[in-house]
Design an enzyme around this catalytic site. Structure first.
Site, PDB file in Angstrom:
ATOM      1  N   GLU A   1       0.490  -9.947  23.967  1.00  0.00           N
ATOM      2  CA  GLU A   1      -0.308 -10.812  23.102  1.00  0.00           C
ATOM      3  C   GLU A   1      -1.655 -11.018  23.760  1.00  0.00           C
ATOM      4  OE1 GLU A   1      -0.321 -15.081  20.703  1.00  0.00           O
ATOM      5  OE2 GLU A   1       1.356 -14.601  22.040  1.00  0.00           O
TER       6      GLU A   1
ATOM      7  N   CYS B   1       1.339 -15.700  18.299  1.00  0.00           N
ATOM      8  CA  CYS B   1       0.494 -16.488  17.415  1.00  0.00           C
ATOM      9  C   CYS B   1      -0.725 -15.708  16.952  1.00  0.00           C
ATOM     10  CB  CYS B   1       0.092 -17.794  18.105  1.00  0.00           C
ATOM     11  SG  CYS B   1       1.457 -18.951  18.337  1.00  0.00           S
TER      12      CYS B   1
ATOM     13  N   ASN C   1       6.562 -14.777  12.952  1.00  0.00           N
ATOM     14  CA  ASN C   1       6.642 -15.127  14.363  1.00  0.00           C
ATOM     15  C   ASN C   1       6.784 -16.636  14.505  1.00  0.00           C
ATOM     16  OD1 ASN C   1       6.012 -14.751  17.409  1.00  0.00           O
ATOM     17  ND2 ASN C   1       4.474 -16.218  16.725  1.00  0.00           N
ATOM     18  N   GLU C   2       7.936 -17.086  14.966  1.00  0.00           N
ATOM     19  CA  GLU C   2       8.164 -18.517  15.224  1.00  0.00           C
ATOM     20  C   GLU C   2       7.822 -19.395  14.023  1.00  0.00           C
ATOM     21  OE1 GLU C   2       6.159 -19.853  18.709  1.00  0.00           O
ATOM     22  OE2 GLU C   2       7.424 -18.721  20.081  1.00  0.00           O
TER      23      GLU C   2
END
Length: 865
Positions: free
Chosen positions: A267, A466, A593-594
């Site tokens: 990331e 994120c 994602n999450e």
């Protein structure tokens, strides 16, 4: 429920039994008082991440807090930190004995929040219905009128207070807003622990209060248990001498495990890409930095960030740019003979002796041809190399040259000196080392990429976390903006509050995967932004508009064609034009994602999943079950995955190391017929977030259990991967670096030892430690796997004990070669600079080996063919 773990239920039962017989606070009662009063309220509404609290009473006078600092429900509306607020919660039970809670999310947005629960401990997903009102929604409360819920609230503008109501049947659809009276008798003022709070009093059975007390007590117990560290080992293991472990390997009790178990997750956080893995040495090469890149709009972060000028006129222009995605460029005109434009690079430009550097820029002239002297100069004025470029075209043209360096330097700057007084436009000014990883143009920093490759990862997940779903809808990572010629790519703000040039784009990610023989695993936003988006102030409470979802889904299908399509297909041809005519062989694609598992998320994820299944059924879609190992998003994510028959889900958990020690059975009872698991982000956290032997060994210990469950856990990746010194936004990280050095952590060596000693067959083992309690047995881990390709047996032994452990290994069911290698990774728990050592090792008929205190040992031995 996704799983039934008998071991955990037994453990929790014993904990509750213990709590029932051990005297605790005054909130415990000797006898069942029957009906009691439950008070629901929020504590410190002005504080970050407040939540729903409870107190109970038998007489409405003397109240006992359950906690008291134990929130049973927290609002997920808004961005990180103080924006997630629960204001004036209102709790009630409907006629079907289902609890409902509604609350104001803030004092600005025209919505309230709703969640429901059967037991006040486990809450279903939250919803945030937007209402057609221009008034803030403050202090909502509910009346139940038979078949309808009537939500009332007040709004305040200046001194004027207005009361409103709206009716609904299911908290998703609402009738029109009307004026209403506000029933102040629905709320009560109560004193709890000497402080006065406003909330709702409900009469309940004592069993419901007992459930809350038990849940709080269990949470406190687990928190204490999971906070265990080696600092208590002197007391915990007082008097412990040598420990003996009898280990039996069972040849007939084996199973196939995933060959993709160990991978990496990249990331762009902590300056992992620009200024890091991406080898470009010029910062803000395209003059596209903007104050909007930063969290608080730093106006020094602009088109001239990292640039300075002396003796020249400098202007940022956007008339007739190179490309619409690269709007800004600089024009310069010399005022005196010493005029120059200087770039500082990323913390300077490092140089290596006897290396070559490729320099390029785009230029256009306004007043005739001009020469530009290009130099690399240190802060004392020493020139390390220089070349001259003759800019001649009135239209944008790319100019290139090679700079050769004889001496090394830690810190230099790029200097561009106009040799005449002619005005000239410059853009996309680039400097690359020739020695990139695998010598690719526009490539990766060689030493950093090699350090990653040395892990031997079987897959690479990118481009985030994120970063993938971004800060708000406009910041969602769009893969199409990252391919093609560099000057046509569209840069954007990074959710971690800096700039992404997109020089490291999808082509480079896939190319790196191919270079290190790793499976590519791109992750695409599920039509919603990051759950903690600050843009708009509402977090992940929005999604791509329905009318735009068809085009968004087509972008995802185009990605699959770009990666796997024939070179003559529409998108396959673009891949081929970039230099890769053969397909990249994409097999896995993460969606989300999450994410908060909300109605907005479910609608969009379902559309995307169904479209991929229809067009490309061979692609394994990986869903998401939130950022934690339990809770609403975890439960709802698994429920959605099972409903849609999603083949794999992405689990995340950053946990204290005690959690890893005491949850080694976490995957043992997972339903093998449900979705498989990708443990996409995890790490062991200590107070202060160091990386040391203690964190590394806890991860090594847990991974022995993950290998045991390698039939259901298909992939794992530690996170985050990279962090640049002095630019670190998150700790801990696997690899730290600066411009000249790569600094692997102790945790890195655990990943490397597992990656380089992976297997495809797991053999069950019995481990017996006489007279050992749970504290001892939980800190000794064993995993035995076989690599079918080489035939090697790999024995992993982990000890988090402060004394030696003698391992007597019964391998009589196998015929093993006597030649083996022994790798030992051992050191004091707080050590940070330990490196594994490897030596030759002999295996005898009687296999006895003593594990050092606090150690991870890998024995790799050939079997007789």
């Amino acid at each position: 429920m996704k799983k039934i773990n008998i071991n955990k239920f037994s453990f929790y039962f014993m904990v509750l039994l213990l709590l029932a017989v051990v005297p605790v606070k005054a909130e415990k009662v000797e006898d069942n008082p029957g009906k009691v009063y439950l008070f629901s309220y929020t504590n410190h509404e002005d504080r970050s991440r407040n939540g729903l609290y409870f107190a109970w009473s038998t007489d409405k006078v003397n109240w006992h807090a359950i906690g008291p600092e134990h929130p049973f429900l927290q609002s997920d509306y808004g961005a990180w930190g103080s924006q997630k607020k629960m204001v004036s919660p209102f709790l009630f039970k409907d006629q079907e004995n289902l609890w409902h809670c509604i609350w104001s999310v803030n004092t600005t947005d025209f919505t309230f929040a709703h969640a429901a629960s059967e037991d006040l401990v486990h809450w279903k997903r939250q919803s945030y219905p937007p209402l057609n009102t221009e008034k803030n929604i403050l202090a909502p409360q509910i009346k139940f009128t038979g078949s309808l819920y009537e939500v009332q609230w007040k709004s305040k503008v200046g001194a004027e207070v207005t009361y409103h109501k709206v009716t609904t049947r299911d908290f998703k659809e609402y009738s029109k807003i009307e004026k209403a009276s506000y029933d102040t008798t629905l709320k009560s003022e109560v004193v709890v622990d000497g402080m006065s709070f406003e909330g709702v009093i409900t009469e309940v059975e004592w069993s419901e209060v007992q459930t809350l007390i038990d849940a709080k007590d269990l949470s406190v117990y687990k928190s204490k248990r999971y906070s265990e560290t080696t600092q208590q080992d002197t007391k915990r293991f007082d008097g412990l001498a040598n420990v003996t472990a009898q280990i039996t390997i069972h040849k007939d009790r084996k199973k196939a495990i995933s060959p993709l178990l160990m991978g990496i997750f990249f990331e762009d956080i902590n300056y992992a890409a620009d200024g890091g893995l991406y080898a470009e040495l010029i910062q803000n090469r395209d003059f596209e930095y903007t104050p909007a890149d930063t969290k608080f709009r730093d106006y020094t972060w602009n088109s001239l960030k990292a640039w300075k000028s002396e003796g020249i006129e400098v202007t940022i222009d956007s008339i007739s740019p190179i490309h619409e995605n690269n709007l800004h460029y600089v024009t310069i005109k010399r005022n005196d003979e010493l005029g120059k434009l200087v770039n500082e690079g990323f913390d300077g430009i490092p140089l290596k002796a006897n290396e070559k550097y490729y320099f390029s820029l785009f230029a256009k002239t306004f007043e005739g041809a001009t020469k530009l002297k290009i130099s690399l100069v240190d802060t004392l004025g020493k020139v390390y190399t220089t070349k001259t470029i003759n800019a001649t075209s009135k239209n944008w043209k790319k100019y290139q040259t090679t700079l050769k360096v004889k001496e090394s330097a830690r810190y230099t700057q790029l200097v561009i000196e106009p040799m005449s007084n002619q005005k000239v436009g410059l853009d996309f000014i680039s400097l690359f080392p020739a020695e990139t990883f695998k010598q690719h143009k526009n490539g990766l920093r060689a030493d950093l990429a090699q350090t990653i490759a040395d892990i031997n990862p079987k897959f690479v997940r990118f481009p985030g976390g994120c970063v993938a779903h971004g800060d708000g809808l406009d910041n969602i990572y769009r893969w199409k903006n990252t391919i093609g010629p560099l000057e046509t790519r569209k840069p954007q703000r990074n959710i971690w509050n800096y700039h992404q040039s997109m020089g490291l784009g999808y082509f480079e990610y896939f190319q790196f995967c191919e270079d290190i023989n790793a499976t590519p695993l791109p992750v695409i936003a599920a039509g919603v932004p990051c759950q903690n988006s600050s843009t708009g102030g509402a977090g992940q409470q929005c999604g791509i508009p329905e009318e735009e979802m068809v085009a968004y889904i087509q972008d995802i299908l185009d990605l699959i064609e770009w990666a796997n399509g024939d070179k003559n297909s529409e998108w396959g041809s673009k891949r081929a034009a970039a230099g890769h005519p053969e397909p990249f062989n994409l097999k896995y694609l993460g969606i989300g994602n999450e994410d908060l598992i909300t109605d907005v998320f479910e609608e969009r994820f379902t559309q995307i999943f169904n479209a991929i299944q229809k067009a490309y059924p061979e692609i394994v879609v990986i869903g998401t079950v939130g950022p934690f190992y339990e809770g609403t998003d975890y439960d709802e994510g698994w429920e959605l995955a099972n409903k849609l028959e999603v083949p794999m889900v992405d689990e995340h958990y950053y946990v204290p190391l005690g959690w890893l020690i005491h949850n080694q059975d976490y995957y043992d009872a997972y339903d093998r017929n449900n979705a498989k698991v990708y443990l996409g982000e995890y790490a062991s956290h200590l107070p202060g977030r160091p990386s040391n032997m203690e964190t590394a060994l806890s991860e090594a210990l847990y991974l022995t259990a993950v290998e045991r469950n390698g039939d259901v856990v298909k992939m794992t990746s530690y996170a985050p991967l990279l962090a640049k010194e002095n630019h670190t936004q998150w700790k801990p990280d696997l690899i730290y670096f600066n411009n000249l050095e790569v600094k692997p952590t102790t945790d890195y060596y655990v990943q490397k030892l597992y990656g380089q000693n992976a297997g495809t067959i797991y053999y069950d083992t019995d481990v017996s430690i006489p007279f050992a309690n749970e504290d001892i047995t939980n800190r000794v881990g064993v995993s035995v796997v076989q690599d079918e390709e080489s035939g090697d047996m790999i024995i992993k032994l982990v000890s988090m004990l402060p004394v030696p452990v003698t391992a007597n290994l019964d391998h009589t069911q196998f015929v093993m070669n006597s030649n083996a290698t022994l790798t030992v990774f051992a050191g004091a728990p707080d050590a940070i600079d330990v490196i594994p050592t490897t030596e030759d090792f002999k295996i005898g008929k009687e296999f006895e080996y003593t594990l050092p205190p606090y150690s991870f040992t890998v024995i790799r031995v050939q079997t007789q063919q």
